[in-house]
Design a protein around this motif. Sequence first.
Motif, PDB file in Angstrom:
ATOM      1  N   ALA A   8       9.759 -46.130  -2.257  1.00  0.00           N
ATOM      2  CA  ALA A   8       9.081 -45.222  -1.328  1.00  0.00           C
ATOM      3  C   ALA A   8      10.096 -44.454  -0.494  1.00  0.00           C
ATOM      4  N   ARG A   9      11.126 -45.142  -0.001  1.00  0.00           N
ATOM      5  CA  ARG A   9      12.189 -44.475   0.747  1.00  0.00           C
ATOM      6  C   ARG A   9      12.857 -43.401  -0.113  1.00  0.00           C
ATOM      7  N   LEU A  10      13.125 -43.751  -1.345  1.00  0.00           N
ATOM      8  CA  LEU A  10      13.795 -42.818  -2.255  1.00  0.00           C
ATOM      9  C   LEU A  10      12.969 -41.543  -2.419  1.00  0.00           C
ATOM     10  N   GLY A  11      11.675 -41.690  -2.655  1.00  0.00           N
ATOM     11  CA  GLY A  11      10.842 -40.513  -2.881  1.00  0.00           C
ATOM     12  C   GLY A  11      10.834 -39.557  -1.715  1.00  0.00           C
ATOM     13  N   VAL A  12      10.807 -40.108  -0.493  1.00  0.00           N
ATOM     14  CA  VAL A  12      10.751 -39.269   0.710  1.00  0.00           C
ATOM     15  C   VAL A  12      12.132 -38.733   1.059  1.00  0.00           C
ATOM     16  N   ARG A  13      13.117 -39.616   1.146  1.00  0.00           N
ATOM     17  CA  ARG A  13      14.427 -39.213   1.662  1.00  0.00           C
ATOM     18  C   ARG A  13      15.233 -38.390   0.666  1.00  0.00           C
ATOM     19  N   HIS A  14      14.959 -38.554  -0.618  1.00  0.00           N
ATOM     20  CA  HIS A  14      15.658 -37.749  -1.616  1.00  0.00           C
ATOM     21  C   HIS A  14      14.875 -36.493  -1.981  1.00  0.00           C
ATOM     22  N   ARG A  15      13.855 -36.199  -1.194  1.00  0.00           N
ATOM     23  CA  ARG A  15      13.099 -34.942  -1.297  1.00  0.00           C
ATOM     24  C   ARG A  15      12.446 -34.760  -2.668  1.00  0.00           C
ATOM     25  N   LEU A  16      11.932 -35.853  -3.230  1.00  0.00           N
ATOM     26  CA  LEU A  16      11.328 -35.794  -4.553  1.00  0.00           C
ATOM     27  C   LEU A  16       9.806 -35.838  -4.503  1.00  0.00           C
ATOM     28  N   ALA A  17       9.254 -36.536  -3.536  1.00  0.00           N
ATOM     29  CA  ALA A  17       7.804 -36.561  -3.384  1.00  0.00           C
ATOM     30  C   ALA A  17       7.313 -35.186  -2.960  1.00  0.00           C
TER      31      ALA A  17
END
Length: 400
Positions: free
Chosen positions: A22-31
């Motif tokens: 979940a962190r990855l999706g938000v912080r890496h601007r992918l979601a």
Amino acid sequence: MSVSMNVGTGGTRTIYAAERRARLGVRHRLAGGARAGSAEEVADALVALHGTDPASVFLAVGARLTGRNGPVAAVERALYEERSLVRMHGMRHTLFVFPSALAPAVQASTTDPAAVRERAVLLKHLAAGSTFGGEWLAETERLVLAELAVRGEATGADLGTAVPVLRSTYVYGPGTRQEGVQSVASRVLRVLDMEGRIVRGRPQGTWTSSRFRWAAAAPHPPWDPAEARAELIRRWLGACGPATEADLKWWTGWKVTDVRQALAAVGALPVTLEEGTGFVLADDLGPVPEPEPWAALLPALDPTPMGWQARDWYLDPEHRAALYDRSGNIGPTVWWNGRIVGGWAQRPDGGIVHRLLEDVGAEAERAIGAEAERLAGWVGDVRVTPRFRTPLERELAGPA
């Protein structure tokens, strides 16, 4: 909606794989709701974009921008006109694209020590295989910098014509099986680049080209190396935390003592991960928003799959053989909700094709298909072949 918090033994926060994704999706601007509006926002969020393969920079930004417009004009403006992004050697002697504001910290923490070694090796090779020495090298560099001051930008060939000594050769590895004649040009330019005295400018050809022009670089303000390492770790943990000590050592290429000192300097706190102890910034222990389901097609060497040494929390080990080359370079990947679920490639006719390596359901297939269509729309007539080919990418791309 947020991912729930978990507390392990002794009060240590436990962060499971689902929350890391979940962190990855938000912080890496992918979601979807987290996508960026500019190339600078993407680079700032990720800390660094892998720059070894020029096309990967554009593809990585394009996967994270809002809308259907491509990133080419935005990235070129940032790199070559506004200089808000800079391509330079960084971690593990690898080319990256960084936010310009972060470049001094990268230079002091990581690139300067590598540049010292690079210069020493070049002088050693020149002493063994030529009559050139330190004074000759210093004069050659002075002439190159003077030429760039007049021209603004120049190719390596242009510089070789204007500064004929740059076309000099030396014998590499005399008396060994590797013995051969080499030009000094690439080595001299590499040293000047690593020392932050010159920088790669606009390439010849399209955005996929690696034939860069060179320009004089603005000097980096001096940083204390320890403070620079702390700043880089702070930025990276904000983007990629939690991470283990091994992840940080691998990503930075630093000695473990330097990693530990930087963690202490930023006040990083330990958390429990499924693979052991990880670290986060002190203000990053709270729950994170869980994004809506998202899909992404990321390029070879994208900073997200290349961000951690331990990757089982987002990559099934059974998929590794298809998605990596023998040196550990990852190829183009298909993502669904924070996990790698397949790979993609571009065929010689320009078509974007992908293959799923596991069953992800109809919703995911539709979302992945939409991302493939969006990618094909902005890539257009340009053909993108990764510099490091992987088994699945080769198979999907088909014969040249």
